[in-house]
Design a protein around this motif. Structure first.
Motif, mmCIF file in Angstrom:
data_model
loop_
_atom_site.group_PDB
_atom_site.id
_atom_site.type_symbol
_atom_site.label_atom_id
_atom_site.label_comp_id
_atom_site.label_asym_id
_atom_site.label_seq_id
_atom_site.Cartn_x
_atom_site.Cartn_y
_atom_site.Cartn_z
ATOM 1 N N PHE A 224 34.098 67.798 137.030
ATOM 2 C CA PHE A 224 33.276 66.804 137.727
ATOM 3 C C PHE A 224 31.869 67.346 137.963
ATOM 4 O O PHE A 224 30.872 66.650 137.714
ATOM 5 N N MET A 225 31.759 68.577 138.461
ATOM 6 C CA MET A 225 30.454 69.139 138.811
ATOM 7 C C MET A 225 29.539 69.260 137.592
ATOM 8 O O MET A 225 28.331 69.046 137.682
ATOM 9 N N GLU A 226 30.096 69.610 136.439
ATOM 10 C CA GLU A 226 29.296 69.747 135.224
ATOM 11 C C GLU A 226 28.615 68.426 134.856
ATOM 12 O O GLU A 226 27.502 68.410 134.342
ATOM 13 N N LYS A 227 29.294 67.314 135.129
ATOM 14 C CA LYS A 227 28.736 66.003 134.814
ATOM 15 C C LYS A 227 27.839 65.481 135.938
ATOM 16 O O LYS A 227 26.955 64.665 135.691
ATOM 17 N N ALA A 228 28.068 65.944 137.144
ATOM 18 C CA ALA A 228 27.389 65.354 138.303
ATOM 19 C C ALA A 228 25.950 65.855 138.458
ATOM 20 O O ALA A 228 25.075 65.095 138.855
ATOM 21 N N GLU A 231 20.071 68.922 135.077
ATOM 22 C CA GLU A 231 19.826 70.267 134.545
ATOM 23 C C GLU A 231 19.038 71.135 135.519
ATOM 24 O O GLU A 231 19.162 72.354 135.523
ATOM 25 N N THR A 232 18.218 70.507 136.363
ATOM 26 C CA THR A 232 17.508 71.227 137.419
ATOM 27 C C THR A 232 17.826 70.556 138.748
ATOM 28 O O THR A 232 17.776 69.326 138.851
ATOM 29 N N VAL A 233 18.160 71.356 139.755
ATOM 30 C CA VAL A 233 18.653 70.823 141.026
ATOM 31 C C VAL A 233 17.824 71.381 142.179
ATOM 32 O O VAL A 233 17.470 72.568 142.179
ATOM 33 N N GLU A 234 17.502 70.520 143.148
ATOM 34 C CA GLU A 234 16.953 71.007 144.413
ATOM 35 C C GLU A 234 18.141 71.465 145.257
ATOM 36 O O GLU A 234 18.865 70.651 145.837
ATOM 37 N N PHE A 235 18.364 72.777 145.300
ATOM 38 C CA PHE A 235 19.573 73.338 145.917
ATOM 39 C C PHE A 235 19.160 74.150 147.127
ATOM 40 O O PHE A 235 18.517 75.189 146.997
ATOM 41 N N ALA A 244 22.965 77.989 137.504
ATOM 42 C CA ALA A 244 23.026 78.875 138.668
ATOM 43 C C ALA A 244 23.784 78.213 139.816
ATOM 44 O O ALA A 244 24.538 78.875 140.548
ATOM 45 N N VAL A 245 23.581 76.905 139.966
ATOM 46 C CA VAL A 245 24.313 76.170 141.009
ATOM 47 C C VAL A 245 25.813 76.212 140.723
ATOM 48 O O VAL A 245 26.634 76.509 141.605
ATOM 49 N N ILE A 246 26.174 75.914 139.483
ATOM 50 C CA ILE A 246 27.590 75.905 139.096
ATOM 51 C C ILE A 246 28.198 77.295 139.274
ATOM 52 O O ILE A 246 29.331 77.446 139.748
ATOM 53 N N GLU A 247 27.456 78.336 138.926
ATOM 54 C CA GLU A 247 27.974 79.697 139.054
ATOM 55 C C GLU A 247 28.222 80.058 140.513
ATOM 56 O O GLU A 247 29.239 80.692 140.841
ATOM 57 N N GLU A 248 27.301 79.665 141.400
ATOM 58 C CA GLU A 248 27.507 79.947 142.822
ATOM 59 C C GLU A 248 28.749 79.234 143.348
ATOM 60 O O GLU A 248 29.544 79.801 144.092
ATOM 61 N N LYS A 249 28.901 77.977 142.932
ATOM 62 C CA LYS A 249 30.076 77.228 143.378
ATOM 63 C C LYS A 249 31.352 77.809 142.760
ATOM 64 O O LYS A 249 32.410 77.813 143.390
#
Length: 307
Positions: A224-228, A231-235, A244-249
């Protein structure tokens, strides 16, 4: 109180009547099963002490008993926790009721102690539901119903939350004449699902889906997260690559593989223009991969969604 109900063929069915209490001894059930050869237990209870109900549920599971519930009697509030202890669980629509847990007036807890006690109880209930194979989101539904009200589950809700397993048609002789033993329960409350139509409703539906996905097993959660994510996120206020977001999660999910996240009912606020910003409060529970360590709490969240 435990009673034996004789049926036309086979061993008797055990009926557990009355409220669950701190002084209850689940070993009495073990002795009754040994003496009667019973394989099924049913309930006539409007709840009571949560810890006692879970103790009975664990005893029911250890004994390999099945649970069955007719609508003409009720298993409500804390009784639901005992019911889901069944190895096989069957219930008619409207036979199982849920609402918020509460403390007795005699508990005399101050504000801080009450908050801590609620969080501890929430963690214990979530741990128990997961242990019994029940979707912990059942707790979210329960928390949305005030203590002076009761939500009786529909057949589809019981299946969705895995409260039931098996077919009600397999029940032992419909428990004989149990239906005539007590007055009818309150009719079940049914709900009709409505597809989101406005942008705001779609944004809220996405937020619910997001936390539902994060509560699943890791493979499903990350699919789900990969699709949600873009490519660049305000995190957390920083422009961050999706990887990097996916790796942290992923690091968090590896340490805490059992999770239950649910938006607190009524807390979500949404404002839409070109995108939608959703703010709210999420109740969360997580269990470590080693040592059976659990953690739970409540957190504020803010999420921007672009449909």
């Amino acid at each position: 109180m435990l009673q034996r109900i004789q049926i036309k063929s086979g061993p008797p069915v055990i009926l557990l009547k009355g409220e669950f209490s701190q002084v209850d001894d689940p070993e009495l059930l073990s002795r009754e099963v040994a003496a009667s050869g019973a394989k099924v237990i049913t309930f006539d209870s409007n709840g009571g002490n949560v810890l006692a109900a879970m103790a009975y549920g664990r005893m029911i599971r250890s004994l390999g008993l099945s649970t069955f519930q007719l609508r003409t009697v009720q298993c409500a509030s804390a009784c639901t926790l005992a019911f889901v202890g069944g190895a096989i669980r069957q219930a008619e629509p409207g036979a199982i009721g849920v609402h918020q847990s509460s403390f007795s007036p005699e508990s005399d807890l101050d504000g801080h102690a009450a908050v801590a006690a609620v969080q501890t109880m929430t963690a214990q209930i979530m741990t128990y539901l997961i242990e019994m194979g029940v979707d912990p989101k059942l707790l979210q539904l329960s928390l949305s119903v005030s203590t002076d009200d009761m939500r009786y589950l529909t057949a589809s809700e019981m299946q969705t939350y895995n409260v039931t397993s098996g077919s009600a048609g397999d029940a032992p002789e419909r428990l004989g004449t149990t239906a005539n033993a007590v007055p009818p329960a309150v009719p079940s409350t049914t709900t009709q699902e409505v597809s989101p139509s406005t942008t705001e409703q779609k944004a809220l539906a996405f937020v619910t889906a997001y936390h539902d996905a994060w509560s699943r097993e890791n493979a499903d959660a990350f699919a789900f997260m990969e699709k949600a994510y873009e490519e660049t996120v305000e995190f957390y206020g920083k422009t961050t690559p999706k990887a990097a977001v996916i790796e942290e999660k992923r690091k968090f999910a590896t340490r805490w593989p059992v999770r239950a996240y649910s938006v607190k009912p009524g807390s979500a606020q949404v404002v839409c223009s070109n995108t939608c910003k959703v703010d709210g409060v999420v109740d969360w529970y997580a269990k470590r991969d080693v040592g059976d360590r659990v953690s739970s709490g409540t957190a504020e969240f803010s999420l921007v969604w672009d449909q």
